[in-house]
Structures are given as C-alpha cells and as structure tokens.
Design a protein around this motif. Structure first.
Motif, PDB file in Angstrom:
ATOM      1  N   LYS A 163      14.936  -5.204  -3.479  1.00 31.55           N
ATOM      2  CA  LYS A 163      14.561  -3.832  -3.128  1.00 31.55           C
ATOM      3  C   LYS A 163      13.842  -3.149  -4.289  1.00 31.55           C
ATOM      4  O   LYS A 163      12.900  -2.396  -4.085  1.00 31.55           O
ATOM      5  N   LYS A 164      14.314  -3.440  -5.518  1.00 32.74           N
ATOM      6  CA  LYS A 164      13.666  -2.882  -6.702  1.00 32.74           C
ATOM      7  C   LYS A 164      12.222  -3.367  -6.797  1.00 32.74           C
ATOM      8  O   LYS A 164      11.305  -2.586  -7.052  1.00 32.74           O
ATOM      9  N   LEU A 165      12.025  -4.675  -6.580  1.00 35.59           N
ATOM     10  CA  LEU A 165      10.679  -5.252  -6.650  1.00 35.59           C
ATOM     11  C   LEU A 165       9.780  -4.685  -5.562  1.00 35.59           C
ATOM     12  O   LEU A 165       8.623  -4.350  -5.812  1.00 35.59           O
ATOM     13  N   ILE A 166      10.303  -4.560  -4.351  1.00 38.16           N
ATOM     14  CA  ILE A 166       9.516  -4.019  -3.242  1.00 38.16           C
ATOM     15  C   ILE A 166       9.145  -2.572  -3.526  1.00 38.16           C
ATOM     16  O   ILE A 166       8.010  -2.152  -3.320  1.00 38.16           O
ATOM     17  N   SER A 167      10.097  -1.820  -4.027  1.00 35.75           N
ATOM     18  CA  SER A 167       9.852  -0.420  -4.347  1.00 35.75           C
ATOM     19  C   SER A 167       8.785  -0.299  -5.443  1.00 35.75           C
ATOM     20  O   SER A 167       7.892   0.533  -5.355  1.00 35.75           O
ATOM     21  N   LYS A 168       8.892  -1.157  -6.454  1.00 39.14           N
ATOM     22  CA  LYS A 168       7.924  -1.135  -7.560  1.00 39.14           C
ATOM     23  C   LYS A 168       6.529  -1.492  -7.056  1.00 39.14           C
ATOM     24  O   LYS A 168       5.551  -0.818  -7.381  1.00 39.14           O
ATOM     25  N   LYS A 174       0.477   2.407  -4.174  1.00 42.12           N
ATOM     26  CA  LYS A 174       0.124   3.814  -3.905  1.00 42.12           C
ATOM     27  C   LYS A 174      -0.691   4.395  -5.052  1.00 42.12           C
ATOM     28  O   LYS A 174      -1.570   5.215  -4.845  1.00 42.12           O
ATOM     29  N   LEU A 175      -0.383   3.952  -6.286  1.00 48.33           N
ATOM     30  CA  LEU A 175      -1.143   4.429  -7.442  1.00 48.33           C
ATOM     31  C   LEU A 175      -2.592   3.953  -7.413  1.00 48.33           C
ATOM     32  O   LEU A 175      -3.485   4.654  -7.850  1.00 48.33           O
TER      33      LEU A 175
END
Length: 177
Positions: A163-168, A174-175
């Motif tokens: 989840k951390k990797l997907i969120s990152k 988006k950036l």
C-alpha cells in the motif's frame, strides 16, 4: 478429554471471526452436515498448450535455463548477505527468509511435527475403529497455530508495504501531470 479452542480468521475484516471451545468427545457423536453448491456464473480462461505457441511466444513467456540459473545465483548471494546483515540498500530478502539454514531447519521440523500430529490422531482413531476428520483438522490447526500466525503477520506487513508503494507511485504520477 480437554476442550480445544478453534479459531478462524476472516481476511475481509482482519479480525478473528470465531473463537469457540470444541469438545472432542461431543464432536465424535455429532454428525457433520456437509453440502456442495456450484455457481451459475462460470468464467473460463483458456490457456494454449505449449505445442500451440510459436517460438517467439515461448521465449517471451518462459524463463530460459540460463535465466533460471541467474535467478538462483542472485538469490543465493542475497541470502548470504542477509545472513551477514550486509544487504545492499535497494536489496530485499523478502521471500528468502525460510532459505536461511536455521529457518529452513525449523520449517522442516514444523512440517514433520504437523505430519506426526495428524498421523498420531489417525492411528488413535483407527485403534478406536472410527474416523473423524474434524478432530484431526483441529489437532493440526492447534499444532500449526504459531506458523499460521507468523504467516498472517508477514502477510499483513507485506500488505502495508504494498500500500505504501502504491500510494508513493500514485503520488509521484500526480506530480508528473
């Protein structure tokens, strides 16, 4: 005979969904009603046979013998660095933990003990001229409880990391927009 505790885990709500005391003697005399149902919604995924694939498809799909050897060699190197606490910053030993000598011995021992537990339960039932798969299953579950809990904990850690990797990745994409 003592009461056993039977617990089942629900992955959907991440909580122990049921904790019940099971009286083995009562289980022996209580017949279990079982049923089987089939879904009316059937999905079929056809996989072509190896002989139906072109040479290019085979090369694109399957590892070569050299690639397999390279993967194994890399894994051995990672395990050696893992054992000496000298993993590179970008290296991950996840999935190789059980390949370390001590962990491998423990895993084999756990399997042997679980097998012996089931065998002993079956022999006891044969001597009593009876068969109760539920009792055998409960004894097996009790014997493998620690391994199951450790695997569950590792799975939850993996989920958190994923989840951390997907969120990152989501944040970085988006950036870039």
């Amino acid at each position: 005979m003592p009461l056993l505790v039977q617990r089942t885990y629900s992955a959907s709500n991440k909580e122990l969904r049921k904790t019940e005391h099971v009286d083995i003697q009562a289980k022996k005399s209580t017949p279990t009603k079982r049923s089987l149902t089939f879904s009316s919604n059937v999905k079929v995924q056809e996989i072509p046979h190896l002989l139906e694939l072109t040479r290019e498809e085979i090369v694109a799909t399957w590892y070569t013998e050299q690639e397999c050897k390279a993967i194994k060699s890399d894994a051995v190197k990672v395990i050696k660095r893992m054992l000496t606490n000298s993993l590179e910053k970008d290296e991950c030993a996840r999935g190789l933990e059980h390949r370390a000598p001590e962990a491998s011995r423990q895993r084999k021992l756990n399997k042997r003990i679980a097998f012996q537990t089931v065998w002993d339960a079956q022999e006891d039932q044969w001597e009593d001229d009876m068969t109760d798969e539920e009792v055998i299953a409960i004894k097996y579950q009790m014997q493998t409880f620690r391994s199951r809990e450790a695997a569950l904990e590792l799975g939850l850690q993996d989920e958190k990391e994923a989840k951390k990797l997907i969120s990152k990745k989501s944040f970085l994409s988006k950036l870039k927009r």
